[in-house]
Scaffold this motif. Structure first.
Motif, PDB file in Angstrom:
ATOM      1  N   LYS A   1       6.323  -9.064  -4.394  1.00  0.00           N
ATOM      2  CA  LYS A   1       7.265 -10.190  -4.301  1.00  0.00           C
ATOM      3  C   LYS A   1       6.786 -11.275  -3.316  1.00  0.00           C
ATOM      4  O   LYS A   1       6.707 -12.449  -3.668  1.00  0.00           O
TER       5      LYS A   1
ATOM      6  N   PRO B   1       7.060   3.504  -6.224  1.00  0.00           N
ATOM      7  CA  PRO B   1       7.696   4.310  -5.187  1.00  0.00           C
ATOM      8  C   PRO B   1       8.757   5.285  -5.713  1.00  0.00           C
ATOM      9  O   PRO B   1       8.884   6.395  -5.199  1.00  0.00           O
ATOM     10  N   ILE B   2       9.517   4.898  -6.743  1.00  0.00           N
ATOM     11  CA  ILE B   2      10.508   5.822  -7.312  1.00  0.00           C
ATOM     12  C   ILE B   2       9.796   7.047  -7.895  1.00  0.00           C
ATOM     13  O   ILE B   2      10.193   8.186  -7.656  1.00  0.00           O
TER      14      ILE B   2
ATOM     15  N   GLU C   1       6.850   8.258  -7.150  1.00  0.00           N
ATOM     16  CA  GLU C   1       6.271   9.084  -6.076  1.00  0.00           C
ATOM     17  C   GLU C   1       7.379   9.937  -5.429  1.00  0.00           C
ATOM     18  O   GLU C   1       7.178  11.103  -5.101  1.00  0.00           O
ATOM     19  N   TYR C   2       8.553   9.333  -5.257  1.00  0.00           N
ATOM     20  CA  TYR C   2       9.680  10.064  -4.669  1.00  0.00           C
ATOM     21  C   TYR C   2      10.098  11.234  -5.563  1.00  0.00           C
ATOM     22  O   TYR C   2      10.269  12.359  -5.098  1.00  0.00           O
TER      23      TYR C   2
ATOM     24  N   HIS D   1       9.526   6.813   0.659  1.00  0.00           N
ATOM     25  CA  HIS D   1       9.927   5.839  -0.360  1.00  0.00           C
ATOM     26  C   HIS D   1      10.166   4.463   0.259  1.00  0.00           C
ATOM     27  O   HIS D   1       9.763   3.439  -0.300  1.00  0.00           O
TER      28      HIS D   1
ATOM     29  N   LEU E   1      17.203   3.928  -4.753  1.00  0.00           N
ATOM     30  CA  LEU E   1      15.748   3.775  -4.727  1.00  0.00           C
ATOM     31  C   LEU E   1      15.332   2.618  -5.616  1.00  0.00           C
ATOM     32  O   LEU E   1      15.898   2.422  -6.698  1.00  0.00           O
ATOM     33  N   ALA E   2      14.328   1.857  -5.171  1.00  0.00           N
ATOM     34  CA  ALA E   2      13.857   0.711  -5.948  1.00  0.00           C
ATOM     35  C   ALA E   2      12.337   0.722  -6.063  1.00  0.00           C
ATOM     36  O   ALA E   2      11.663   1.385  -5.284  1.00  0.00           O
ATOM     37  N   GLU E   3      11.814  -0.049  -7.032  1.00  0.00           N
ATOM     38  CA  GLU E   3      10.378  -0.173  -7.317  1.00  0.00           C
ATOM     39  C   GLU E   3       9.871   1.057  -8.076  1.00  0.00           C
ATOM     40  O   GLU E   3       9.848   2.160  -7.546  1.00  0.00           O
TER      41      GLU E   3
ATOM     42  N   MET F   1      -1.676   1.407 -11.386  1.00  0.00           N
ATOM     43  CA  MET F   1      -1.781  -0.001 -11.015  1.00  0.00           C
ATOM     44  C   MET F   1      -2.486  -0.809 -12.101  1.00  0.00           C
ATOM     45  O   MET F   1      -2.147  -1.964 -12.343  1.00  0.00           O
TER      46      MET F   1
ATOM     47  N   ASN G   1      21.293   8.413  -2.631  1.00  0.00           N
ATOM     48  CA  ASN G   1      20.320   7.406  -2.188  1.00  0.00           C
ATOM     49  C   ASN G   1      20.063   6.378  -3.278  1.00  0.00           C
ATOM     50  O   ASN G   1      20.137   6.686  -4.465  1.00  0.00           O
TER      51      ASN G   1
ATOM     52  N   GLU H   1      -8.152  -0.688  -5.720  1.00  0.00           N
ATOM     53  CA  GLU H   1      -6.711  -0.977  -5.594  1.00  0.00           C
ATOM     54  C   GLU H   1      -6.210  -0.625  -4.188  1.00  0.00           C
ATOM     55  O   GLU H   1      -6.212   0.534  -3.789  1.00  0.00           O
TER      56      GLU H   1
ATOM     57  N   TRP I   1       7.183  -4.715  -1.732  1.00  0.00           N
ATOM     58  CA  TRP I   1       7.883  -5.969  -1.433  1.00  0.00           C
ATOM     59  C   TRP I   1       6.871  -7.047  -1.035  1.00  0.00           C
ATOM     60  O   TRP I   1       6.881  -8.161  -1.548  1.00  0.00           O
TER      61      TRP I   1
ATOM     62  N   ARG J   1       6.880   2.772   0.942  1.00  0.00           N
ATOM     63  CA  ARG J   1       6.249   2.285  -0.293  1.00  0.00           C
ATOM     64  C   ARG J   1       7.021   1.121  -0.915  1.00  0.00           C
ATOM     65  O   ARG J   1       6.436   0.198  -1.474  1.00  0.00           O
ATOM     66  N   ARG J   2       8.349   1.168  -0.828  1.00  0.00           N
ATOM     67  CA  ARG J   2       9.155   0.059  -1.360  1.00  0.00           C
ATOM     68  C   ARG J   2       8.791  -1.237  -0.641  1.00  0.00           C
ATOM     69  O   ARG J   2       8.613  -2.288  -1.259  1.00  0.00           O
TER      70      ARG J   2
ATOM     71  N   LYS K   1      15.289  -6.616  -8.994  1.00  0.00           N
ATOM     72  CA  LYS K   1      14.554  -6.141 -10.169  1.00  0.00           C
ATOM     73  C   LYS K   1      15.057  -4.763 -10.596  1.00  0.00           C
ATOM     74  O   LYS K   1      15.570  -4.007  -9.791  1.00  0.00           O
TER      75      LYS K   1
ATOM     76  N   PRO L   1      17.539  -5.792  -3.045  1.00  0.00           N
ATOM     77  CA  PRO L   1      17.408  -7.214  -2.710  1.00  0.00           C
ATOM     78  C   PRO L   1      16.261  -7.891  -3.456  1.00  0.00           C
ATOM     79  O   PRO L   1      16.218  -9.118  -3.542  1.00  0.00           O
ATOM     80  N   ALA L   2      15.305  -7.112  -3.986  1.00  0.00           N
ATOM     81  CA  ALA L   2      14.231  -7.729  -4.773  1.00  0.00           C
ATOM     82  C   ALA L   2      14.747  -8.186  -6.135  1.00  0.00           C
ATOM     83  O   ALA L   2      14.063  -8.923  -6.846  1.00  0.00           O
TER      84      ALA L   2
ATOM     85  N   ASP M   1      -0.121  -3.632 -13.137  1.00  0.00           N
ATOM     86  CA  ASP M   1      -0.536  -4.922 -12.600  1.00  0.00           C
ATOM     87  C   ASP M   1      -1.389  -5.682 -13.627  1.00  0.00           C
ATOM     88  O   ASP M   1      -0.949  -6.664 -14.208  1.00  0.00           O
TER      89      ASP M   1
END
Lengths: 221, 221
Positions: B100, A65-66, A68-69, B88, A60-62, A95, A58, B62, B96, B91-92, A49, A46-47, A99
């Motif tokens: 976002k 976090p991906i 780390e998973y 995950h 997975l997004a971001e 980061m 599964n 951070e 968010w 963290r996602r 991106k 839903p973000a 960032d």
């Protein structure tokens, strides 16, 4: 089969591709025009991106976090140290690049020169391009300073921090926006990471309308 | 004594304060005018941002990496589940809100109305304020949708994802920018989290020149 929805020059997608490749996890790459915000894609994330990774049923997004998973379910070879303080340093630097570097450099150069054209959003704004070209110098110097004290960016072993940095720099190198002569230590670090088998798929990327320069895939650049 | 360099209304600092308080880790709060980029502060965090946490002789920067570190060295009570897929999801959702939501809402409302004034950077831009006020509706709806399926944002236990969301919403609530009547489920969730002892220090914040509205610290808002 695992599938990664991505765009080739996204540093966030490249970081995930490098993690997967280093751990020899096979993945099918699917290019996603995420800016068109198709309903099917928004259902996956839903973000709206990339990257989005489908793995073992599964979704997975971001990119952070991906990664780390992936590290938690496929710990070998490790891309994170075991000790909490060392893990913090890896995450702090991830980061830093995703960032600060992204905001000050990648978004000012790559997005202006490439993404805008692909997305039909007009021409690069020269003020931004100039700012990015100026700021990257400071970042290369900071990397050089870190690498004068450590073998890799976050310590004496290669970690996700190196992949985050290499993801941004390789995308910028695709459009010839990295001055490798600025810092010999940084150039040596990039030569080391570029020659890893995990980097091969990234060096083979081709974006229509934007041919990479000769040196991009050259291990002896 | 642990020290947190922070500013009171920063959602990133609030997330760290909530984590520390929930785990009953005492910390001295030190307000840092980070935008003045004093050399002493830049030595602590070359990225020039708050929060910065001094803990047990170490300097951490951070907010995301700081919270992961706190979780690793003080695992009780847990703010992260044990299972990789559930981790995950936490963290996602932290991303968010910190990426976002921050970009679409917090930076458009809080930064325009408060930070600009404190930093002497002029008046709020009404285009941004309007955009933030519009976008927060969608985010409250998304939270409501999640909370219709789960007791807390990332699952059936309270996690860092709830603290990330509550950190942003509490900062916006300080300037009356949250319409709690939009979604009853979200209001119930906020009432639950607001009544935790860990929230007390945040509800006692006072920013000179910006008195909080009556309902801000009221548990029965």
């Amino acid at each position: 089969m695992n599938r990664l929805f991505h765009v080739p020059l996204s540093p966030f997608c490249r970081k995930v591709r490098l993690s997967l490749a280093e751990k020899r996890i096979e993945v099918e790459l699917v290019e996603e025009r995420y800016w068109e915000q198709e309903p099917d894609f928004l259902r996956r994330n839903p973000a709206g991106k990339v990257p989005v990774l489908k793995m073992g049923g599964n979704t997975l997004a971001e990119s952070g976090p991906i990664c780390e998973y992936i590290e938690e379910v496929h710990p070998e070879p490790p891309l994170m140290p075991r000790e909490p303080l060392a893990r913090h340093e890896v995450r702090r630097l991830v980061m830093w690049f995703d960032d600060k570097f992204h905001h000050e450099v990648t978004s000012k150069l790559l997005y202006e020169r490439v993404n805008k054209k692909i997305m039909g959003m007009g021409y690069p704004e020269s003020k931004n391009v100039k700012m990015g070209a100026q700021k990257i110098k400071y970042h290369l110097d900071y990397m050089g300073w870190l690498l004068d004290q450590r073998r890799w960016l976050a310590g004496d072993v290669m970690t996700l921090a190196d992949f985050a940095a290499a993801a941004h720099l390789s995308s910028l190198d695709y459009i010839s926006d990295v001055d490798w002569n600025r810092n010999a230590t940084v150039k040596d670090w990039y030569a080391k990471i570029k020659s890893r088998p995990a980097f091969r798929s990234i060096l083979a990327d081709q974006v229509p309308g934007f041919p990479p320069p000769q040196h991009y895939a050259d291990l002896d650049f």
